[in-house]
Design a protein around this motif. Sequence first.
Motif, short mmCIF file in Angstrom:
data_model
loop_
_atom_site.label_atom_id
_atom_site.label_comp_id
_atom_site.label_asym_id
_atom_site.label_seq_id
_atom_site.Cartn_x
_atom_site.Cartn_y
_atom_site.Cartn_z
N THR A 1 42.84 47.20 34.19
CA THR A 1 43.81 48.23 34.56
C THR A 1 43.35 48.90 35.83
O THR A 1 42.20 49.36 35.92
N VAL A 2 44.25 48.97 36.83
CA VAL A 2 43.90 49.52 38.13
C VAL A 2 44.99 50.49 38.56
O VAL A 2 46.07 50.56 37.96
N SER A 3 44.73 51.23 39.63
CA SER A 3 45.70 52.18 40.15
C SER A 3 46.89 51.45 40.75
O SER A 3 46.74 50.35 41.33
N PRO A 4 48.09 52.02 40.65
CA PRO A 4 49.27 51.38 41.24
C PRO A 4 49.09 51.16 42.74
O PRO A 4 48.56 52.01 43.45
N GLY A 5 49.55 49.98 43.22
CA GLY A 5 49.45 49.65 44.63
C GLY A 5 48.14 49.03 45.04
O GLY A 5 47.98 48.64 46.20
N THR A 6 47.18 48.95 44.12
CA THR A 6 45.90 48.32 44.44
C THR A 6 46.10 46.82 44.58
O THR A 6 46.74 46.18 43.73
N HIS A 7 45.57 46.20 45.62
CA HIS A 7 45.64 44.75 45.79
C HIS A 7 44.42 44.12 45.13
O HIS A 7 43.29 44.44 45.48
N VAL A 8 44.70 43.23 44.16
CA VAL A 8 43.63 42.57 43.41
C VAL A 8 43.68 41.08 43.72
O VAL A 8 44.75 40.46 43.64
N THR A 9 42.53 40.51 44.05
CA THR A 9 42.44 39.07 44.30
C THR A 9 41.64 38.43 43.17
O THR A 9 40.51 38.85 42.88
N LEU A 10 42.29 37.42 42.53
CA LEU A 10 41.61 36.64 41.50
C LEU A 10 41.12 35.33 42.10
O LEU A 10 41.79 34.73 42.96
N THR A 11 39.95 34.90 41.64
CA THR A 11 39.35 33.64 42.10
C THR A 11 39.09 32.76 40.90
O THR A 11 38.44 33.19 39.93
N GLY A 12 39.61 31.50 40.95
CA GLY A 12 39.34 30.52 39.89
C GLY A 12 38.23 29.60 40.31
O GLY A 12 38.28 29.00 41.40
N GLN A 13 37.24 29.43 39.46
CA GLN A 13 36.07 28.61 39.80
C GLN A 13 35.73 27.69 38.63
O GLN A 13 35.51 28.15 37.50
N GLY A 14 35.76 26.38 38.88
CA GLY A 14 35.41 25.43 37.83
C GLY A 14 33.93 25.42 37.54
O GLY A 14 33.14 26.06 38.23
N ASN A 15 33.56 24.62 36.52
CA ASN A 15 32.14 24.50 36.18
C ASN A 15 31.63 23.12 36.58
O ASN A 15 32.27 22.42 37.38
N ALA A 16 30.53 22.68 36.02
CA ALA A 16 29.90 21.42 36.44
C ALA A 16 30.77 20.21 36.14
O ALA A 16 30.68 19.18 36.84
N THR A 17 31.65 20.29 35.15
CA THR A 17 32.46 19.11 34.76
C THR A 17 33.95 19.33 34.98
O THR A 17 34.75 18.47 34.64
N SER A 18 34.31 20.51 35.51
CA SER A 18 35.73 20.84 35.62
C SER A 18 36.04 21.41 36.99
O SER A 18 35.18 21.97 37.67
N ASP A 19 37.33 21.29 37.38
CA ASP A 19 37.84 21.88 38.61
C ASP A 19 39.01 22.80 38.30
O ASP A 19 39.76 22.57 37.33
N PHE A 20 39.15 23.86 39.13
CA PHE A 20 40.34 24.68 39.01
C PHE A 20 41.53 23.87 39.50
O PHE A 20 41.47 23.20 40.54
N SER A 21 42.66 24.01 38.77
CA SER A 21 43.85 23.23 39.13
C SER A 21 44.95 24.10 39.74
O SER A 21 45.36 23.90 40.88
N PHE A 22 45.45 25.11 38.99
CA PHE A 22 46.56 25.88 39.54
C PHE A 22 46.77 27.16 38.74
O PHE A 22 46.30 27.30 37.61
#
Length: 703
Positions: free
Chosen positions: A650-671
């Motif tokens: 939960t963040v203040s209204p109007g705050t820009h939040v960036t999410l980052t997807g990171q795979g592990n040793a056997t997996s990749d981020f897809s979408f």
Amino acid sequence: MHLNRSRIGTSAAALASVGALAAAVLVGAGHGNPAREINLLSGAAWLPSSQVGQVTLLDGSSAEVAAQVKVADPGAAVDVVQQGATAYAINHTTGTITRVDGATFEQGKPATPIPDAHAGLTAFAGKGPLYALDTQRGVLVAADARTLANQGEPQSLAARLTAGSATMDDAGHLWLIDQATGDLTRVVGNQQTTHRATAKPGNSVLTMAGDNPVVVDITDRKALRVSPDAVAPDTVIDLDVAPDDKVQASGSPHGQRLYVVSSRGVLMICDLAAAKCGATIPIAAPATTFGPAVEAGNRVFVPDYTGGRVWIVDLATHVVVAKPQVLPPGQFQLLTRDGVVFFNDPNTEKAGVVRIDGGVRNAAKYDPADPNKGLNAPQDKPTAPSAPPSQPQTPPPSSQDQPPNTQTTQPTVTDQPTVPTEPTVPTQPTVPTQPTQPTQPPPKPKPKLGIKISKANPVAEETVTLQVTNSTGGIASADWNFGDSKGDSGTTVPHAWAGGGTYQVSVKVTAPDGQKGSTSLSVTVQPKPIPKHKLTVFVEGGGGHLVGGPINCPSACETDMAEGSSLTLTANPDPGKVFNFWNPGCSSTGGTETNPTCTVRMGTADQVASAAFTDGKTLSVTIKGNLGAGGTVTSDVGGMNCSSGTCSITVSPGTHVTLTGQGNATSDFSFWSSCPDGANFKKFCEYPMDTDYSDTATFNPKS
């Protein structure tokens, strides 16, 4: 070795006068400020001698023995606790406590307050009951201070205690710190109040500084001043001590000062009112073994067991002014009574007094060649000799048995003519006796001096009147030294001390016949009270809590603070809410993004502090892994770190939040399933948080 016993009877009477005088001051306290005559025996301390099983009362003004009482068998482990002039002798060998009356030196019967308590047995004497404590088993009981009869059954505290785990305040309340949990407990009679997790579990020391208990958390390297009423810390100070330092901590009896002595050879003086340790004074080489410091005469005395000496530090200049050798190297006791500093070796006859200028007056508590010589209350009293037999009556003398030096009467011869008697020679006139020579007048008595003070415990900058008296005659002149580098002349003089502390006042007197004398007393001056003002805290519109010290607003939103003291408030948003802003009133801010802090420093008037919370916007992410794939999603704001299930921030209204997807040793981020900017196949997705968002991050096995 010679023991001066010429004053034992006088000292006993003098000590009784001190006890009666103290009672008079207390009774008259409601009727102005009574004059107090200080006896020279004020500043007397009971000292234990384990080797001979005795306790000795040493007069601080003369360093002479005033009483010597046998309380245990020779070789028993004996300690002593003193309340006023009365001693409580603790026999660790038998697990008993014996009361020795301070006026008569008579000892009561040994009492066993806690069955099977031995090495861990200690006692605390104050205004109320006598508390007996077994630190080894965590057992406590209150007993009548005069009869030593228990006031109830011993209680198990379910706590791990050590020698420094307990202390008593001036109100007679007992304070305990549990080394296993860090819980702080106040004991008043049979009632207990506990503040949980006051210190980190491990190693803490409890002492008193003025009216406040202080917990020295050696494990967490902090000092916590405790509010006596709230039974909770109101000030926290960081201590500059290393994890392997051996630390001794003690407090000033008259002010908000904490003394911390470290084995690396330094003395730290901490100002609890200012919440900082402002002075670090080198006093000895590293790896020196110290005992806890004591304060007297505006100076700090630090016992050095490695060198058998006492380091004396001036509180005004923070300079070592003396380091007298008092005993051979080894552990000894250092304590103060009424501003007089005593040292004692419990295992020998050696003891004495340390003056504030570093001078030492040695004393012998007993005669090593004859330890029972001079006992005030010997255990085996000699039987009084029986009366001598009556003398027989002497028979009257007979003619054959004349008393010595008696002339025998000659029998009268009847056949001899009577010889005429000679004429009587007239008696010679009596020669008149010589007139008796006039006797020499007895020597004039020496001055017997006393000091009266208009108020027993004045406050700094408060003017009091001091008067010197001579019970054997008049006073021609008097010169005063007030113990603060100032003086005056005259029989009655006014004076005010600039700061709190214990001052040794002395006066030199010349009587009308030219004889001279001097006397002194210790005057304890209370620090000038620091003005307090009200801090009022409130939350605008609700949505969270402000917490710090006694404040837990909105339920508890007011407290009194001393000028110059600080209090840190932490903002805790309610679920679905976020912190918005602090209103003016903070001297500094800090903390974290989700739990910011505001430090309020009290000035010379009442202050207000407040904060506002607002509705937050929620971002939820669900982790989806195909064919056993997995990964992690993190955020640059709000602290998200999600690797399974659904996570949200939960963040203040109007705050820009960036999410980052990171795979592990056997997996990749897809979408991403619903990135707002449509870039679903990038690892980074930005959310403007103008509303609530929900998204899914999909991971696949590496190809």
